[in-house]
Design a protein around this motif. Structure first.
Motif, PDB file in Angstrom:
ATOM      1  N   GLY A 143      47.280 157.337 -43.589  1.00 24.96           N
ATOM      2  CA  GLY A 143      48.492 158.131 -43.677  1.00 24.96           C
ATOM      3  C   GLY A 143      49.624 157.578 -42.833  1.00 24.96           C
ATOM      4  N   VAL A 144      49.281 157.042 -41.663  1.00 26.62           N
ATOM      5  CA  VAL A 144      50.298 156.433 -40.808  1.00 26.62           C
ATOM      6  C   VAL A 144      50.892 155.203 -41.487  1.00 26.62           C
ATOM      7  CG1 VAL A 144      50.703 155.221 -38.621  1.00 26.62           C
ATOM      8  CG2 VAL A 144      49.368 157.338 -38.657  1.00 26.62           C
ATOM      9  N   GLY A 145      50.044 154.401 -42.107  1.00 27.55           N
ATOM     10  CA  GLY A 145      50.546 153.234 -42.825  1.00 27.55           C
ATOM     11  C   GLY A 145      51.530 153.620 -43.918  1.00 27.55           C
ATOM     12  N   ASP A 146      51.196 154.645 -44.671  1.00 25.84           N
ATOM     13  CA  ASP A 146      52.086 155.108 -45.742  1.00 25.84           C
ATOM     14  C   ASP A 146      53.396 155.654 -45.189  1.00 25.84           C
ATOM     15  OD1 ASP A 146      50.230 154.414 -47.689  1.00 25.84           O
ATOM     16  OD2 ASP A 146      49.368 156.427 -47.812  1.00 25.84           O
ATOM     17  N   SER A 147      53.312 156.402 -44.075  1.00 26.81           N
ATOM     18  CA  SER A 147      54.529 157.000 -43.515  1.00 26.81           C
ATOM     19  C   SER A 147      55.427 155.945 -42.871  1.00 26.81           C
ATOM     20  CB  SER A 147      54.169 158.095 -42.504  1.00 26.81           C
ATOM     21  OG  SER A 147      53.456 157.568 -41.400  1.00 26.81           O
TER      22      SER A 147
END
Length: 329
Positions: A175-179
């Motif tokens: 999720g951090v990568g996507d954000s």
């Protein structure tokens, strides 16, 4: 919530409202502020587990500041006025709601567009002082970000320690990568690639824990801080915490007596304590029961006392400590 935390939160709110002039970041690899990253994404992380994700996934494209200095117990962090102001200049904020009330309050008032609560990237659960394989996930899950009552220090309640479960931490990493990709589209491919690499390392760590914690002489461990509920459930173990989710809470005499009984019945060999909090209660209980003590690190910060220099190495040290305590090796 104790008085010290109320004062801290109020002070932060006041400082933010006044818009005090920013000086420099308290700690981390850079100062927070939109123009201070040399063209890089300026990231503020609340404490070490978020810092590790930001650095691993952001790579060369980010400058990361952490609000919590090494050696500081994050639950009682008191933000300085300049830190509250600096938050407002960040490009991207990564935090975990429910761990640090003063930080939560300051971030809520920061107005930063790309603000990510890691609790919204996985499924949170309610844990108390006793968690284990017979306390299943069914009926206990809460969608990310929904924190019952808002009190991290309650004996039970929503448990924020998701980073101690490599599977859940991997969900957060993705999720951090996507954000980050949304916050900085020019480097989106790199963020997602780095996140994928970290997820792979966490999957490998999960496999090591799963294999390494089989066939022990006991499934039960006792620890001062009830931080290992997710880990216990993931690997079929039974955690008994001396204190609750807050490492500063004091156990009652009845709780100590109960743990003495648990230690005898479940053939517990070790009382675990952590590096950033007092080991007094653990050592007292160990002396009373004739058991030894050892470190089980909740990884809320890396110091010179940590048994490793980053998340992955400290988790491997935790695995070795559990194996020894549970009789798996």
């Amino acid at each position: 919530m104790n008085v010290r935390r109320l004062i801290s939160t109020t002070a932060v709110a006041g400082a933010t409202a006044l818009g005090l002039v920013s000086l420099s970041a308290c700690s981390g690899t850079s100062s927070a502020g939109g123009d201070k990253g040399g063209g890089k994404l300026d990231v503020v992380a609340s404490f070490y587990p978020m810092q590790f994700l930001a650095e691993q996934i952001g790579g060369d494209h980010v400058e990361v500041t952490t609000l919590t200095r090494p050696g500081v117990e994050p639950h009682d962090l008191e933000l300085k006025p300049r830190q509250a102001t600096e938050l407002r200049g960040a490009d991207y904020i990564l935090y975990l709601k429910g761990v640090q009330p003063a930080v939560d309050e300051a971030i809520a008032q920061s107005g930063v567009e790309h603000t990510v609560d890691a609790a919204t990237l996985t499924t949170m659960e309610s844990h108390g002082t006793e968690v284990g394989h017979d306390h299943g996930h069914e009926g206990e899950e809460h969608e990310g970000g929904e924190h019952e009552g808002g009190e991290h220090g309650a004996e039970g309640g929503t448990d924020p320690h998701v980073w101690l479960d490599p599977v859940k931490y991997a969900e957060v990493a993705k999720g951090v990568g996507d954000s980050m990709a949304k916050a900085d589209p020019a480097h989106a491919a790199d963020y997602r690639k780095n996140a994928g690499t970290l997820v792979g390392k966490l999957k490998s760590l999960d496999a090591k824990f799963a294999a390494g914690l089989k066939n022990g002489t006991t499934k039960t461990f006792i620890t001062t801080h009830s931080a290992f509920g997710y880990l216990a459930e993931r690997y079929g173990l039974e955690q008994h915490g001396i204190a609750g989710l807050d490492p500063e809470s004091e156990p009652s005499p009845a709780r100590i007596k109960e743990l003495q009984t648990v230690a005898k019945q479940e053939k517990v060999s070790t009382i675990f304590f952590e590096t950033l909090a007092s080991d007094r209660t653990a050592k007292t209980l160990a002396e009373d029961t004739g058991l030894r003590t050892d470190v089980l690190d909740p990884l809320e910060g890396i110091t010179d006392r940590s048994k490793g220099d980053d998340y992955l190495s400290v988790m491997e040290s935790n695995l070795a400590a559990l194996q020894k305590a549970l009789g798996t090796k």
